[in-house]
Design an enzyme around this catalytic site. Structure first.
Site, PDB file in Angstrom:
ATOM      1  N   THR A 226       0.847  -1.194   0.000  1.00  0.00           N
ATOM      2  CA  THR A 226       0.000   0.000   0.000  1.00  0.00           C
ATOM      3  C   THR A 226       0.880   1.240   0.000  1.00  0.00           C
ATOM      4  OG1 THR A 226      -1.860  -1.033   1.094  1.00  0.00           O
ATOM      5  CG2 THR A 226      -1.541   1.304   1.555  1.00  0.00           C
ATOM      6  N   ARG A 254     -14.718  -6.614   0.163  1.00  0.00           N
ATOM      7  CA  ARG A 254     -14.012  -6.251   1.406  1.00  0.00           C
ATOM      8  C   ARG A 254     -13.384  -4.853   1.270  1.00  0.00           C
ATOM      9  NH1 ARG A 254      -8.440  -4.754   2.781  1.00  0.00           N
ATOM     10  NH2 ARG A 254      -8.062  -5.394   4.914  1.00  0.00           N
ATOM     11  N   GLY A 256     -10.765  -2.224   3.343  1.00  0.00           N
ATOM     12  CA  GLY A 256      -9.814  -2.119   4.449  1.00  0.00           C
ATOM     13  C   GLY A 256      -9.796  -0.728   5.057  1.00  0.00           C
TER      14      GLY A 256
HETATM   15  N1  ASP Z   1      -4.058  -1.581   4.918  1.00  0.00           N
HETATM   16  C1  ASP Z   1      -4.359  -2.211   3.656  1.00  0.00           C
HETATM   17  C2  ASP Z   1      -5.645  -2.960   3.778  1.00  0.00           C
HETATM   18  O1  ASP Z   1      -5.873  -3.599   4.771  1.00  0.00           O
HETATM   19  C3  ASP Z   1      -3.312  -3.156   3.215  1.00  0.00           C
HETATM   20  C4  ASP Z   1      -1.940  -2.568   3.184  1.00  0.00           C
HETATM   21  O2  ASP Z   1      -1.614  -1.686   3.948  1.00  0.00           O
HETATM   22  O3  ASP Z   1      -1.151  -3.010   2.341  1.00  0.00           O
HETATM   23  O4  ASP Z   1      -6.402  -2.945   2.829  1.00  0.00           O
END
Ligand code: ASP
Length: 359
Positions: A226, A254, A256
């Protein structure tokens, strides 16, 4: 010799990383070479994801690619600041570079859902006005961070999802891209491996006890890519943004923490925060807003606030990941409770520092 002024932001970096990093990695990553001017106010801090990122796991060539892309993102955002543009512009510009890079889990190169599609989330927040915009579950938007900003600036809403977000994009003149644009062969293979392991009953090392208990699998390598940025402009205004493909093998629909204001992204007049890690935990911990609230209510420094949340609260919850945070004086914090986090800063003089590992 470092002046007191120069030491302040560096100490903030070190202070945050110190609980996770008894060694001086973040310090040495952040220490400017000799001969730099005395002022070291950080104007842009970025991350490209946290996770199980180790020297052994990265070839020198791949490591060099990451360092080059992080540097390019920092310099692109910095150019906006230098031109006197608002911090929002710097955040968007830096994140666009990383969304367009296949190295990161955002835009092109996003991790894949259980069905093998890319569903992207992003958010952006203006610390000066507390305006915010976000998109979730978009499949045909090349730069979700730009659409999040349009939601903030051109709609009465904060978050738009899926088809609604894409319809809004079309109204705003944003071209939709073929969903295949985002999908890389390496991601297909990662998904296949994960699903094969799952089918074989092998399971995976857990990213969090609860996640595992609920029967959801996670990538073996526990690596997230991310991306996020926090910037401070000439007017002293902060902005923060985050963009992601989410988590590999995630279930259809989903969402996040990355597009959730207060969880993955937050900015106000005191600080800006962008997070990366296991989103379910970051949502429940209200990570980004908690850091800002600690600064406002407890008068903590950005370093102490970020460290307490990432190394304290999240660790207790078994929530893996990290954050970048920047205060209005240009002190940056980059704590992470994983083995590595792609990260970097650029100061008012254009001096870049990039870090990956915890050493
Ligand atoms: N925080 C992101 C999520 O849970 C994933 C990530 O940080 O790579 O969608």
């Amino acid at each position: 010799m470092l002046s007191a002024l120069r030491l302040l932001p560096v100490l903030a970096l070190f202070g945050c990383a110190s609980a996770a990093q008894p060694t001086r990695t973040a310090m040495s990553d952040a220490t400017p070479p000799t001969g730099q001017p005395a002022e070291l106010k950080i104007v842009l801090v970025i991350h490209g994801g946290a996770g199980v990122i180790t020297r052994e796991g990265l070839t020198p060539e791949i490591e060099a690619q990451y360092r080059a892309e992080l540097t390019r993102a920092l310099q692109t955002g910095y150019a906006a600041i230098q031109q006197g543009k608002p911090s929002l512009d710097a955040v968007e510009a830096a994140i666009r570079v990383m969304e367009d890079s296949p190295l990161f889990n955002a835009g092109k190169g996003a991790v894949l859902t259980h069905e093998g599609t890319a569903e992207l989330d992003a958010s952006i927040m203006d610390g000066a006005t507390l305006r915010a915009g976000a998109v979730a579950g978009v499949k045909r938007i090349q730069n979700p961070i730009a659409l999040a900003r349009l939601v903030m600036e051109k709609s009465p809403h904060v978050m738009l999802t899926g088809d609604g977000a894409e319809a809004f994009a079309t109204e705003q003149g944003v071209a939709l891209v073929d969903p295949a644009y985002f999908i890389l062969e390496k991601r297909r293979l990662q998904l296949k491996k994960m699903q094969d392991d799952e089918a074989a009953g092998g399971g995976h090392s857990s990213l969090g006890i609860e996640f595992q208990e609920r029967g959801y699998s996670v990538p073996d390598e526990r690596k997230w890519g991310t991306v996020g940025a926090v910037a401070l402009d000439h007017d002293g205004h902060l902005a923060a943004g985050t963009s992601t493909g989410g988590m590999m093998n995630k279930r259809f629909g989903r969402v996040g923490d990355s597009p959730i204001i207060g969880a993955g992204t937050y900015a106000d007049s005191l600080c800006g925060v962008s997070a990366t890690g296991h989103g379910e935990f970051f949502i429940r911990a209200g990570v980004a807003r908690d850091i800002a609230a600690r600064m406002a209510y407890l008068h903590q420094s950005v370093g102490d606030a970020a460290r307490d949340v990432v190394m304290g609260k999240l660790v207790q919850m078994h929530g893996d990941g990290g954050v970048i945070a920047l205060d209005r004086e240009g002190h940056a914090a980059m704590p992470f409770n994983t083995p590595g986090m792609y990260r970097g800063t650029i100061d008012a003089d254009g001096h870049v520092t990039v870090g990956i590992f915890r050493e």
